[in-house]
Design an enzyme around this catalytic site. Structure first.
Site, PDB file in Angstrom:
ATOM      1  N   HIS A 130      41.867  48.790  44.567  1.00 16.62           N
ATOM      2  CA  HIS A 130      40.722  47.947  44.919  1.00 16.62           C
ATOM      3  C   HIS A 130      41.000  47.343  46.295  1.00 16.62           C
ATOM      4  CE1 HIS A 130      38.187  44.298  44.661  1.00 16.62           C
ATOM      5  NE2 HIS A 130      37.504  44.928  43.710  1.00 16.62           N
ATOM      6  N   ASP A 208      48.518  44.781  39.989  1.00 12.72           N
ATOM      7  CA  ASP A 208      47.166  44.258  39.961  1.00 12.72           C
ATOM      8  C   ASP A 208      46.664  44.512  38.539  1.00 12.72           C
ATOM      9  OD1 ASP A 208      44.448  44.024  39.852  1.00 12.72           O
ATOM     10  OD2 ASP A 208      44.042  45.106  41.710  1.00 12.72           O
ATOM     11  N   GLN A 211      42.213  44.887  35.650  1.00 13.75           N
ATOM     12  CA  GLN A 211      41.545  45.700  34.622  1.00 13.75           C
ATOM     13  C   GLN A 211      42.470  46.039  33.454  1.00 13.75           C
ATOM     14  OE1 GLN A 211      38.401  46.039  34.745  1.00 13.75           O
ATOM     15  NE2 GLN A 211      37.851  45.846  36.901  1.00 13.75           N
ATOM     16  N   LYS A 234      37.150  38.383  33.972  1.00 14.52           N
ATOM     17  CA  LYS A 234      37.063  39.734  33.404  1.00 14.52           C
ATOM     18  C   LYS A 234      37.606  39.768  31.979  1.00 14.52           C
ATOM     19  CE  LYS A 234      37.747  42.027  37.877  1.00 14.52           C
ATOM     20  NZ  LYS A 234      36.402  42.433  38.261  1.00 14.52           N
ATOM     21  N   CYS A 373      34.252  48.527  45.393  1.00 14.94           N
ATOM     22  CA  CYS A 373      35.347  47.954  46.223  1.00 14.94           C
ATOM     23  C   CYS A 373      36.550  48.894  46.250  1.00 14.94           C
ATOM     24  CB  CYS A 373      35.759  46.568  45.751  1.00 14.94           C
ATOM     25  SG  CYS A 373      34.445  45.375  45.838  1.00 14.94           S
TER      26      CYS A 373
HETATM   27  N1  C6P Z   1      36.669  44.625  40.391  1.00 11.26           N
HETATM   28  C1  C6P Z   1      34.620  45.731  39.728  1.00 11.26           C
HETATM   29  O1  C6P Z   1      33.421  45.733  39.471  1.00 11.26           O
HETATM   30  P1  C6P Z   1      38.377  39.484  41.689  1.00 11.26           P
HETATM   31  O2  C6P Z   1      37.067  39.791  42.355  1.00 11.26           O
HETATM   32  O3  C6P Z   1      39.339  38.857  42.643  1.00 11.26           O
HETATM   33  O4  C6P Z   1      38.224  38.749  40.421  1.00 11.26           O
HETATM   34  O5  C6P Z   1      39.004  40.895  41.258  1.00 11.26           O
HETATM   35  C2  C6P Z   1      39.298  41.832  42.238  1.00 11.26           C
HETATM   36  C3  C6P Z   1      39.775  43.103  41.631  1.00 11.26           C
HETATM   37  C4  C6P Z   1      41.073  43.508  41.860  1.00 11.26           C
HETATM   38  N2  C6P Z   1      41.572  44.617  41.318  1.00 11.26           N
HETATM   39  C5  C6P Z   1      40.833  45.404  40.533  1.00 11.26           C
HETATM   40  C6  C6P Z   1      41.451  46.628  39.928  1.00 11.26           C
HETATM   41  C7  C6P Z   1      39.511  45.065  40.251  1.00 11.26           C
HETATM   42  O6  C6P Z   1      38.782  45.844  39.463  1.00 11.26           O
HETATM   43  C8  C6P Z   1      38.953  43.896  40.828  1.00 11.26           C
HETATM   44  C9  C6P Z   1      37.519  43.528  40.624  1.00 11.26           C
HETATM   45  C10 C6P Z   1      35.265  44.406  40.080  1.00 11.26           C
HETATM   46  O7  C6P Z   1      35.313  46.736  39.676  1.00 11.26           O
HETATM   47  C11 C6P Z   1      34.529  43.697  41.164  1.00 11.26           C
HETATM   48  S1  C6P Z   1      34.561  44.569  42.709  1.00 11.26           S
END
Ligand code: C6P
Length: 416
Positions: A130, A208, A211, A234, A373
């Site tokens: 991401h 990270d 997910q 999430k 992203c």
């Molecule tokens: N992915 C998706 O729809 P934040 O926005 O900081 O809470 O999470 C960022 C992020 C980082 N790593 C991974 C693997 C992610 O999937 C995400 C967030 C969302 O896939 C929003 S772009």
């Protein structure tokens, strides 16, 4: 619905916990929410815990000696303890509250990275990251002059582990930072082995977990991981809160990321001394109600059992993969069902993913479309955008059926 008994928990009861699901998206169209990878819905237990906190207990934390400040501090630190237990950290000092996964990665880059990386050093990321685990490192690399290497993605949507082994063997790697579960491909990366190999090469490892932590049991001690980043929103918790786990000795040695109130022990006009962990990294008034909400979310997931959460999603993903495979003109991205979790990403012939998502929305089916992203990954896939259905504890096979039916209707409209 007739398939309740196939799930590891009482799905009707679970769905009743999420009031937002009980509505029509459009007149006559039941809301089918398949966008939990972007942000999950919240059970009433989380909503109620936050409302109760604001109704009875709110004040600023760690500052006052009055009754409300003590209660708010207990609630905030109590939530930290729940999250410590959820990921099995040794100490509450290893759990730092941030705003989201993105800020957790930026904290590690801005603090550990700025203090430890320079010319000649190598940071290993992957091509399926991401943007939040790419851009902070690119910004820092421009400032500090280190090199970034990306583990390539194979034809099956997995990490090229031979290339990874080559980086660890040939390069002075100081840090590996890789996502656990891909938000696009659903790939579950073999982090246990990757961490072991990084440590053998003298590198630190960050996961990270945006997910993975919401969907499967992540035990930081069993993994022996150095940093873990994840987001509350999430995993059935509120927005505005993230977590950074870090091994205590590493966090102790790191300089602060942001300066301000709460992160100091003593300030004079000549200089300042830092507070103990985790407060050293929590400048300013924190997201107190959000921490209470995440504490309630962790209680909720813990009561379900993370093994059951995973088992449930496996049933749904497997069913989705089977049903979507039937649809002519549909391409699914990512590995086989047994090596993926949480999401099913696809394109429908040459129809733009945004058009697919719009047609599905008209049927009440909420999915996400775009590059999610992960633009470098989409370059690798050779498509500008994909459509993604993502699943959580409240989804059913009936939701998947609604998705497939809506896709068939979209096909009719495009006459193929
Ligand atoms: N992915 C998706 O729809 P934040 O926005 O900081 O809470 O999470 C960022 C992020 C980082 N790593 C991974 C693997 C992610 O999937 C995400 C967030 C969302 O896939 C929003 S772009």
């Amino acid at each position: 619905m007739t398939d309740h008994n196939t799930y590891p928990f009482d799905i009707a009861r679970i769905r009743a916990d999420f009031p937002i699901l009980d509505q029509e998206a459009h007149p006559g169209k039941r809301l089918v929410f398949l966008d939990s990878a972007a942000s999950s819905q919240k059970p009433r237990q989380v909503i109620d815990a936050m409302a109760a906190y604001y109704t009875r207990d709110h004040a600023n934390v760690h500052r006052g000696i009055h009754v409300l400040s003590e209660r708010a501090t207990d609630a905030y630190e109590g939530a930290r303890e729940k999250i410590r237990a959820f990921v099995n950290a040794r100490s509450h000092r290893e759990i730092v509250f941030t705003r989201n996964t993105t800020e957790s990665v930026n904290l590690v880059a801005g603090s550990w990275g700025r203090a430890n990386l320079g010319p000649g050093d190598v940071v290993v990321l992957s091509a399926m990251e991401h943007h939040s685990n790419i851009v902070p490192w690119q910004i820092l690399a421009a400032e500090r002059g280190f090199t970034i290497r990306y583990i390539p993605v194979t034809g099956t949507g997995e990490l090229d582990l031979d290339a990874y082994a080559g980086f660890l063997r040939d390069d002075p790697v100081k840090l590996v930072s890789v996502l656990h579960v891909s938000n696009v491909l659903g790939t579950v990366n073999p982090v246990t082995e990757m961490i072991r190999d990084a440590h053998a090469a003298g590198a630190l490892f960050m996961i990270d977990g945006a997910q993975s932590v919401p969907h499967l049991a992540v035990d930081v001690q069993a993994l022996d991981v150095d940093f873990l980043a994840f987001s509350s929103h999430k995993m059935a918790g509120p927005t505005g809160l993230g977590v950074l786990y870090g091994k205590r000795a590493i966090l102790e040695a790191m300089p602060p990321y942001m300066g301000g109130g709460e992160m100091i022990r003593r300030v004079t006009l000549e200089g300042s001394q830092w507070n103990d962990l985790p407060h050293k990294f929590e400048a300013g008034t924190p997201a107190i109600a959000e921490a209470v909400g995440l504490g309630a979310a962790v209680d909720y997931l813990g009561a379900l059992g993370m093994d059951n959460v995973l088992a449930h999603e496996r049933i749904i993903v497997e069913y989705a993969m089977d049903r979507l495979a039937e649809v002519p003109g549909l391409t699914i991205y990512g590995p086989d069902t047994d090596r993926r979790n949480g999401v099913t990403t696809f394109t429908l012939k040459d129809i733009h993913a945004h058009d697919v998502a719009q047609l599905l929305d008209a049927e009440g089916v909420a999915i996400r479309a775009g590059h999610h992203c992960a633009m470098p990954l989409h370059q690798h896939l050779g498509v500008p955008a994909t459509a993604r259905a993502s699943f959580y504890v409240y989804n059913t096979k009936a939701d998947v059926d609604a998705l497939v039916e809506a896709i068939y209707n979209a096909r009719k409209l495009f006459r193929f």
